[in-house]
Design a protein around this motif. Structure first.
Motif, PDB file in Angstrom:
ATOM      1  N   GLY A 225      45.933   0.498 -45.062  1.00 40.07           N
ATOM      2  CA  GLY A 225      46.356  -0.595 -44.195  1.00 40.07           C
ATOM      3  C   GLY A 225      47.673  -0.344 -43.499  1.00 40.07           C
ATOM      4  O   GLY A 225      48.100  -1.142 -42.663  1.00 40.07           O
ATOM      5  N   TYR A 226      48.326   0.784 -43.825  1.00 45.18           N
ATOM      6  CA  TYR A 226      49.643   1.050 -43.248  1.00 45.18           C
ATOM      7  C   TYR A 226      49.739   2.418 -42.578  1.00 45.18           C
ATOM      8  O   TYR A 226      50.577   2.623 -41.711  1.00 45.18           O
ATOM      9  CB  TYR A 226      50.723   0.969 -44.334  1.00 45.18           C
ATOM     10  N   GLN A 227      48.914   3.368 -42.988  1.00 43.36           N
ATOM     11  CA  GLN A 227      49.022   4.732 -42.481  1.00 43.36           C
ATOM     12  C   GLN A 227      48.031   4.961 -41.341  1.00 43.36           C
ATOM     13  O   GLN A 227      46.917   4.425 -41.359  1.00 43.36           O
ATOM     14  CB  GLN A 227      48.750   5.725 -43.619  1.00 43.36           C
ATOM     15  N   GLN A 228      48.460   5.755 -40.352  1.00 40.42           N
ATOM     16  CA  GLN A 228      47.599   6.029 -39.210  1.00 40.42           C
ATOM     17  C   GLN A 228      46.262   6.611 -39.676  1.00 40.42           C
ATOM     18  O   GLN A 228      46.217   7.524 -40.488  1.00 40.42           O
ATOM     19  CB  GLN A 228      48.283   7.019 -38.252  1.00 40.42           C
ATOM     20  N   GLY A 229      45.202   6.051 -39.143  1.00 40.60           N
ATOM     21  CA  GLY A 229      43.863   6.431 -39.581  1.00 40.60           C
ATOM     22  C   GLY A 229      43.332   5.502 -40.650  1.00 40.60           C
ATOM     23  O   GLY A 229      42.129   5.491 -40.936  1.00 40.60           O
ATOM     24  N   TYR A 230      44.242   4.721 -41.229  1.00 42.37           N
ATOM     25  CA  TYR A 230      43.867   3.771 -42.282  1.00 42.37           C
ATOM     26  C   TYR A 230      44.504   2.403 -42.031  1.00 42.37           C
ATOM     27  O   TYR A 230      44.793   1.670 -42.965  1.00 42.37           O
ATOM     28  CB  TYR A 230      44.290   4.305 -43.655  1.00 42.37           C
ATOM     29  N   MET A 231      44.722   2.087 -40.751  1.00 42.79           N
ATOM     30  CA  MET A 231      45.243   0.775 -40.397  1.00 42.79           C
ATOM     31  C   MET A 231      44.154  -0.272 -40.648  1.00 42.79           C
ATOM     32  O   MET A 231      42.963   0.070 -40.753  1.00 42.79           O
ATOM     33  CB  MET A 231      45.695   0.762 -38.938  1.00 42.79           C
ATOM     34  N   LEU A 275      46.744  -7.177 -52.982  1.00 40.16           N
ATOM     35  CA  LEU A 275      45.440  -7.795 -53.244  1.00 40.16           C
ATOM     36  C   LEU A 275      45.194  -8.926 -52.252  1.00 40.16           C
ATOM     37  O   LEU A 275      44.098  -9.055 -51.690  1.00 40.16           O
ATOM     38  CB  LEU A 275      45.394  -8.326 -54.678  1.00 40.16           C
ATOM     39  N   TYR A 276      46.214  -9.731 -52.030  1.00 36.67           N
ATOM     40  CA  TYR A 276      46.107 -10.808 -51.035  1.00 36.67           C
ATOM     41  C   TYR A 276      45.772 -10.238 -49.654  1.00 36.67           C
ATOM     42  O   TYR A 276      44.864 -10.727 -48.964  1.00 36.67           O
ATOM     43  CB  TYR A 276      47.420 -11.594 -50.968  1.00 36.67           C
ATOM     44  N   LEU A 277      46.493  -9.196 -49.238  1.00 37.70           N
ATOM     45  CA  LEU A 277      46.286  -8.624 -47.906  1.00 37.70           C
ATOM     46  C   LEU A 277      44.874  -8.057 -47.751  1.00 37.70           C
ATOM     47  O   LEU A 277      44.233  -8.239 -46.704  1.00 37.70           O
ATOM     48  CB  LEU A 277      47.324  -7.525 -47.641  1.00 37.70           C
ATOM     49  N   ALA A 278      44.393  -7.372 -48.784  1.00 34.46           N
ATOM     50  CA  ALA A 278      43.040  -6.809 -48.725  1.00 34.46           C
ATOM     51  C   ALA A 278      42.002  -7.923 -48.600  1.00 34.46           C
ATOM     52  O   ALA A 278      41.072  -7.845 -47.778  1.00 34.46           O
ATOM     53  CB  ALA A 278      42.770  -5.970 -49.973  1.00 34.46           C
ATOM     54  N   ASN A 279      42.159  -8.960 -49.404  1.00 32.12           N
ATOM     55  CA  ASN A 279      41.210 -10.075 -49.356  1.00 32.12           C
ATOM     56  C   ASN A 279      41.212 -10.761 -47.993  1.00 32.12           C
ATOM     57  O   ASN A 279      40.157 -11.139 -47.470  1.00 32.12           O
ATOM     58  CB  ASN A 279      41.547 -11.098 -50.438  1.00 32.12           C
ATOM     59  N   MET A 280      42.399 -10.918 -47.416  1.00 30.63           N
ATOM     60  CA  MET A 280      42.483 -11.623 -46.132  1.00 30.63           C
ATOM     61  C   MET A 280      41.814 -10.841 -45.008  1.00 30.63           C
ATOM     62  O   MET A 280      41.245 -11.433 -44.085  1.00 30.63           O
ATOM     63  CB  MET A 280      43.941 -11.912 -45.777  1.00 30.63           C
ATOM     64  N   LYS A 333      56.560 -14.531 -49.098  1.00 27.24           N
ATOM     65  CA  LYS A 333      56.751 -15.848 -48.485  1.00 27.24           C
ATOM     66  C   LYS A 333      56.169 -15.885 -47.075  1.00 27.24           C
ATOM     67  O   LYS A 333      55.558 -16.880 -46.667  1.00 27.24           O
ATOM     68  CB  LYS A 333      58.236 -16.209 -48.460  1.00 27.24           C
ATOM     69  N   PHE A 334      56.361 -14.799 -46.323  1.00 26.38           N
ATOM     70  CA  PHE A 334      55.785 -14.725 -44.976  1.00 26.38           C
ATOM     71  C   PHE A 334      54.260 -14.792 -45.053  1.00 26.38           C
ATOM     72  O   PHE A 334      53.617 -15.513 -44.278  1.00 26.38           O
ATOM     73  CB  PHE A 334      56.217 -13.431 -44.293  1.00 26.38           C
ATOM     74  N   SER A 335      53.683 -14.050 -45.999  1.00 25.71           N
ATOM     75  CA  SER A 335      52.227 -14.081 -46.169  1.00 25.71           C
ATOM     76  C   SER A 335      51.756 -15.471 -46.569  1.00 25.71           C
ATOM     77  O   SER A 335      50.691 -15.926 -46.136  1.00 25.71           O
ATOM     78  CB  SER A 335      51.794 -13.059 -47.227  1.00 25.71           C
TER      79      SER A 335
END
Length: 359
Positions: A225-231, A275-280, A333-335
Motif C-alpha cells: 500500500g506504500y511502495q511503487q507497484g504495490y500502491m 489492519l484498518y487500512l487494508a479492510n477499508m 486519529k486521522f484515520s
C-alpha cells in the motif's frame, strides 16, 4: 569527570583509576535503562533498577522528555498481589528464548528461568519453533521441532511427529544464519519482492510464527500500500486480504507475549492501523460495486475497522512522549476521522453493524 568537578566545584570521585572507571561502566551497563525520547540517553534510576527481570513483566514504564528531566513513571501492567515480585524486562520481547537468554547472560550476567523461557512453545506462540527435517515414507513428516528443555543450553530439539532430533548447536547455527540474512535485507531498504522472497525461503525451515518470520511480516504489512507497484490501487484483493491476515496473525502473537501492551505498544499500534487500512480498501471497492452492508462480510470488516482504531488509541495512550508514538497516534486519529466521514456519508448504522444486524 574533571569537567563535572569544575562545574560543581566539588570533588566527585577521589579515585579515578582505570579499575574504578571500569567498575562504574559495568554498573551502568547492567543497571541503566535506555531512553529513546527526544534523544538517545542511558540513565540510572535508584529505585527503578531494583526491579527484577521477567519475560512476562508485570509493569510498564514511561519517560518524560528532557525538559522534565527524563522522569520515569512505572505502572502496573498486570495485577500485582501482595508479596508478588515487581518485574520489568531487560531484553527484547520479540526475540526467541535462546536469543533472549543469551542476551541476558552477556549483558546482565544471569540466565532467565521465567514461565515463558521454560515453555518450549513460548506460551503457545511457537516463536522459536522449526519445521522438522525428518521424513516419513520419503515425505516430510510435517512436524515441528522444539527444545526438549529450553533452560538447558545443550538441549536437543525433538519433533512432535517423528524421531528426528537436532542438537542445540545445529539449531543455533541455522537460526543465526537466517537472522543474519534477515538483518541484511531489512537494513537495505528492501522491496516487497525481496521481503516476500526471504519469507518464502525461511518458511522452508522455521515455523510460520518464528520470530524472524514475525520481523519480515511486520515489515511487509507496512510496505503493502506504500511502495511503487504495490500502491492501494495496484493491489489485488488477494494481496490486501493477505496483508489483513498477516496483521491478525501477528496481533495474536503479540497479545500472548505482551498481554498488557507493556513492551510492544508501537508494534501493536502499527498492526491495528494497517489492519484498518487494508479492510477499508476492500470495503470501498465492494461499496463501489454496490456490495454494501447487507452482505455479512462487509459488516464484519466495518466492525473490525471500528475496533482496530479504538484498540490502537488505547494501546498507544502512553506513547505520546516518543516521536514514533506521537506520529502513529496522529495517523490513527486521522484515520478515525476519515472512517467517521465514510460512515456518515454512506449513512451506515454502526450500532447495527456492531450487533451483527444488516442495514
Amino acid at each position: 569527570m574533571r569537567i563535572l568537578e569544575g562545574k560543581s566545584g566539588k570533588q566527585v570521585l577521589k579515585d579515578i583509576s582505570k579499575e574504578i572507571i571500569h567498575q562504574i561502566c559495568g554498573i551502568v551497563d547492567v543497571n541503566a535503562l535506555e531512553i529513546n525520547q527526544d534523544a538517545e540517553v542511558t540513565a540510572l534510576y535508584p529505585t527503578a533498577f531494583l526491579m527484577e527481570h521477567n519475560c512476562l513483566s508485570n509493569t510498564k514504564h514511561m519517560f518524560d522528555n528532557a525538559d522534565k528531566g527524563y522522569t520515569i513513571t512505572i505502572r502496573a501492567s498486570l495485577p500485582i498481589a501482595k508479596g508478588d515480585h515487581i518485574s520489568t524486562m531487560y531484553t527484547h520481547a520479540l526475540w526467541g528464548t535462546q536469543a533472549r537468554r543469551e542476551h541476558l547472560r552477556e549483558t546482565k550476567y544471569f540466565s532467565c528461568k521465567c514461565l515463558r523461557c521454560a515453555d518450549p512453545t513460548e506460551l503457545g506462540t511457537y516463536l522459536s519453533a522449526l519445521k522438522c527435517i525428518g521424513t516419513q515414507d520419503d515425505e516430510p513428516c510435517g512436524g515441528i521441532q522444539l527444545p526438549i528443555d529450553p533452560l538447558d543450553d545443550n538441549t536437543e530439539w525433538a519433533c512432535n511427529k517423528c524421531d528426528a532430533k537436532l542438537t542445540n548447536h545445529e539449531v543455533c547455527f541455522l537460526v543465526n544464519q537466517i537472522g543474519e540474512e534477515v538483518d541484511n535485507v531489512q537494513l537495505s531498504n528492501p522491496t516487497v519482492r525481496e521481503l516476500d522472497s526471504i519469507l518464502t525461503k525461511m518458511l522452508n525451515f522455521v515455523h510460520p510464527n518464528h520470530y524472524h518470520v514475525y520481523s519480515v511480516k511486520h515489515s511487509l504489512v507496512q510496505l503493502y500500500g506504500y511502495q511503487q507497484g504495490y500502491m492501494p490501487n495496484q493491489l489485488s484483493d488477494d494481496i490486501i486480504a493477505k496483508k489483513a491476515t498477516m496483521c491478525r496473525e501477528l496481533l495474536e502473537i503479540t497479545k500472548k507475549i505482551d498481554p498488557a501492551n507493556a513492551r510492544l505498544p508501537l508494534y501493536s499500534g502499527v498492526l491495528l492501523h494497517e489492519l484498518y487500512l487494508a479492510n477499508m480498501i476492500l470495503i470501498k471497492r465492494k461499496w463501489d460495486l454496490g456490495i454494501k452492508t447487507k452482505v455479512k462480510s462487509i459488516n464484519v470488516l466495518l466492525q473490525e475497522c471500528q475496533s482496530a482504531l479504538s484498540q490502537a488509541l488505547r494501546v498507544l495512550e502512553n506513547e505520546r512522549n516518543s516521536p514514533a508514538g506521537e506520529k502513529l497516534i496522529s495517523l490513527v486519529k486521522f484515520s478515525g476521522t476519515e472512517f467517521e466521514k465514510f460512515v456518515s456519508r454512506n449513512k451506515i448504522d454502526l450500532s447495527g453493524v456492531t450487533t451483527g444486524k444488516s442495514n
